[in-house]
Design a protein around this motif. Structure first.
Motif, PDB file in Angstrom:
ATOM      1  N   GLU A   1      71.816  -5.941  51.657  1.00 38.43           N
ATOM      2  CA  GLU A   1      70.661  -6.847  51.749  1.00 38.43           C
ATOM      3  C   GLU A   1      69.632  -6.367  52.758  1.00 38.43           C
ATOM      4  O   GLU A   1      68.498  -6.884  52.802  1.00 38.43           O
ATOM      5  CB  GLU A   1      71.137  -8.262  52.123  1.00 38.43           C
ATOM      6  N   ALA A   2      69.999  -5.385  53.584  1.00 38.95           N
ATOM      7  CA  ALA A   2      69.080  -4.897  54.610  1.00 38.95           C
ATOM      8  C   ALA A   2      67.921  -4.118  53.977  1.00 38.95           C
ATOM      9  O   ALA A   2      68.073  -3.495  52.921  1.00 38.95           O
ATOM     10  CB  ALA A   2      69.830  -4.008  55.603  1.00 38.95           C
TER      11      ALA A   2
ATOM     12  N   LYS B   1      74.405 -17.500  54.413  1.00 45.52           N
ATOM     13  CA  LYS B   1      73.180 -17.171  55.141  1.00 45.52           C
ATOM     14  C   LYS B   1      72.265 -18.390  55.170  1.00 45.52           C
ATOM     15  O   LYS B   1      72.435 -19.337  54.401  1.00 45.52           O
ATOM     16  CB  LYS B   1      72.455 -15.991  54.485  1.00 45.52           C
TER      17      LYS B   1
ATOM     18  N   GLU C   1      78.817 -12.665  60.946  1.00 52.41           N
ATOM     19  CA  GLU C   1      78.598 -12.144  59.600  1.00 52.41           C
ATOM     20  C   GLU C   1      77.959 -13.178  58.673  1.00 52.41           C
ATOM     21  O   GLU C   1      77.530 -12.831  57.569  1.00 52.41           O
ATOM     22  CB  GLU C   1      79.927 -11.689  58.993  1.00 52.41           C
ATOM     23  N   HIS C   2      77.884 -14.405  59.128  1.00 50.60           N
ATOM     24  CA  HIS C   2      77.350 -15.472  58.278  1.00 50.60           C
ATOM     25  C   HIS C   2      76.064 -16.026  58.904  1.00 50.60           C
ATOM     26  O   HIS C   2      75.010 -15.420  58.768  1.00 50.60           O
ATOM     27  CB  HIS C   2      78.422 -16.542  58.089  1.00 50.60           C
TER      28      HIS C   2
ATOM     29  N   ARG D   1      77.322  -1.024  53.700  1.00 42.86           N
ATOM     30  CA  ARG D   1      77.835  -2.190  54.419  1.00 42.86           C
ATOM     31  C   ARG D   1      76.965  -3.416  54.224  1.00 42.86           C
ATOM     32  O   ARG D   1      77.463  -4.525  54.030  1.00 42.86           O
ATOM     33  CB  ARG D   1      77.924  -1.896  55.911  1.00 42.86           C
ATOM     34  N   SER D   2      75.652  -3.244  54.325  1.00 44.80           N
ATOM     35  CA  SER D   2      74.714  -4.377  54.263  1.00 44.80           C
ATOM     36  C   SER D   2      73.633  -4.082  53.231  1.00 44.80           C
ATOM     37  O   SER D   2      72.512  -3.690  53.578  1.00 44.80           O
ATOM     38  CB  SER D   2      74.091  -4.629  55.637  1.00 44.80           C
TER      39      SER D   2
ATOM     40  N   THR E   1      84.384  -7.143  47.606  1.00 42.50           N
ATOM     41  CA  THR E   1      83.270  -7.989  48.035  1.00 42.50           C
ATOM     42  C   THR E   1      83.702  -9.450  48.104  1.00 42.50           C
ATOM     43  O   THR E   1      84.714  -9.846  47.533  1.00 42.50           O
ATOM     44  CB  THR E   1      82.080  -7.866  47.072  1.00 42.50           C
TER      45      THR E   1
ATOM     46  N   LYS F   1      78.544  -9.356  49.029  1.00 41.72           N
ATOM     47  CA  LYS F   1      78.457  -7.995  49.537  1.00 41.72           C
ATOM     48  C   LYS F   1      79.842  -7.537  49.994  1.00 41.72           C
ATOM     49  O   LYS F   1      80.788  -8.341  50.057  1.00 41.72           O
ATOM     50  CB  LYS F   1      77.450  -7.913  50.677  1.00 41.72           C
TER      51      LYS F   1
ATOM     52  N   ASP G   1      84.218  -6.724  55.427  1.00 44.45           N
ATOM     53  CA  ASP G   1      84.306  -5.807  56.554  1.00 44.45           C
ATOM     54  C   ASP G   1      85.319  -4.696  56.280  1.00 44.45           C
ATOM     55  O   ASP G   1      86.316  -4.896  55.578  1.00 44.45           O
ATOM     56  CB  ASP G   1      84.706  -6.570  57.815  1.00 44.45           C
TER      57      ASP G   1
END
Length: 370
Positions: free
Chosen positions: A249-250, A185, A117-118, A246-247, A180, A197, A200
């Protein structure tokens, strides 16, 4: 026999369904004892109140695809580790010997550490120390509140050797379902930066939906000091997803798994209680809990990790006067991360996600009648 009944009634509702890892079984313990034995009830007036408190702990780290453990995750130190502590507070009101109303509210603290996740799981042979890639995310606060009503089908005044109760419940989305935290990253130059974000799904405090539960509990005295007990629980969550991405940033959002699912869940227990005198009883039973891939009502899209756990559950209970306590340690015998709704859409039929499970769960409950 009367003391056995009272002790047993004080324990029957200890059916806490709580996530034992990445399979997000929400905390749904029956916070309140549902009935006294006839003997104890006669000693007190109508309008009984009970307060209760339960503590739960588990550490999940064993990954499974189906019922096959992914031992390579531990060997490569890429396993996900969830630590969970929960304090369950409850109160119930019993207008008569057969009927009770209860409310419970869990307070939770969760710690999740992972690599993927990181920075991502290091490639085999890369020479990267996995410990350097492992970071933590957290969630803490109240969970989803539950209101319930339970009715014993046979009159407890008559001290029947067999009795069972049926119950209905409503689960309210009081727990934060979009908690969050910061995730690490790496940019193109391998510089560390943070994004905030949703954590889980397994450590979210709630699921974001109104749910409805059916449950049963009961006992059967098979010998002077030996009693069989059972209880079962199913939570219906008609809402399909809670809208949490969930993401975020995608660049694109998966229409099937891009948001968190609001999943059904189930639990059951069956075992024996043996009185050993002076208010003490020993328990030994089996336990099943899990999340189905397909909900009974509503759609099943959204991200979820379905699966179930079968455990052996030893325990000990103590009762004196209006006070009772119990401790159980369910130990997992069989774990299965079943194929999710999204997995089943794979045209090749080979997609099968994984999930991490705990070896055991520690549960301690105390209660007091007033």
């Amino acid at each position: 026999m009367k003391r056995i009944f009272y002790t047993l009634f004080s324990l029957l509702c200890v059916i806490e369904s709580y996530s034992q890892g990445c399979v997000a079984v929400r905390h749904m313990s029956c916070a309140a004892t549902n009935s006294l034995s006839s003997a104890e009830y006669f000693k007190q007036k109508n309008g009984q109140w009970q307060v209760s408190m339960g503590y739960r702990y588990f550490r999940s780290h064993r990954h499974f695809v189906g019922d096959v453990e992914q031992t390579q995750r531990a060997e490569a130190q890429t396993e996900v580790v969830n630590l969970s502590h929960a304090l369950d507070l409850g109160i119930s009101y019993q207008p008569n010997a057969r009927l009770s109303f209860g409310i419970n509210l869990p307070i939770q603290y969760n710690d999740r550490s992972s690599l993927y996740e990181h920075y991502g799981n290091p490639a085999a042979g890369s020479g990267v120390d996995p410990a350097a890639n492992r970071f933590h995310t957290y969630s803490q606060g109240i969970g989803d509140m539950r209101l319930s009503v339970t009715y014993w089908m046979r009159n407890p005044y008559k001290l029947p050797k067999f009795n069972f109760a049926l119950g209905l419940g409503v689960k309210l989305p009081t727990g934060k379902y979009d908690a969050t935290d910061n995730f690490h990253k790496l940019d193109k130059e391998k510089h560390d930066y943070l994004i905030n974000k949703p954590v889980d799904q397994s450590i979210q405090l709630g699921d974001g939906g109104v749910g409805y539960s059916l449950e049963t509990q009961g006992y059967w005295q098979i010998a002077k000091k030996t009693t069989l007990y059972f209880n079962g629980f199913y939570l219906f969550n008609p809402k399909e997803t809670n809208g949490v991405v969930r993401s975020p940033e995608a660049t694109t959002i998966d229409l099937v798994t891009g948001t968190f699912s609001v999943a059904d869940q189930f639990a059951g227990r069956f075992g024996f209680s043996q009185s050993i005198g002076k208010g003490l009883s020993l328990m030994l039973g089996g336990r099943l809990e899990g999340v189905p891939a397909i909900d009974v009502f509503g759609g099943s899209k959204g991200f979820r990790r379905p699966g179930y756990i079968v455990s052996v559950e030893p325990g000990i209970a103590y009762m004196k006067g209006k006070f009772s306590a119990a401790a159980t340690v369910p130990y997992a015998l069989y774990r299965n991360r079943t194929r999710s709704y999204a997995d089943r859409l794979d045209p090749l039929g080979v997609k099968h996600g994984d999930a991490a499970f705990a070896d055991y769960l520690v549960s301690v409950n105390i209660s007091r009648w007033f």
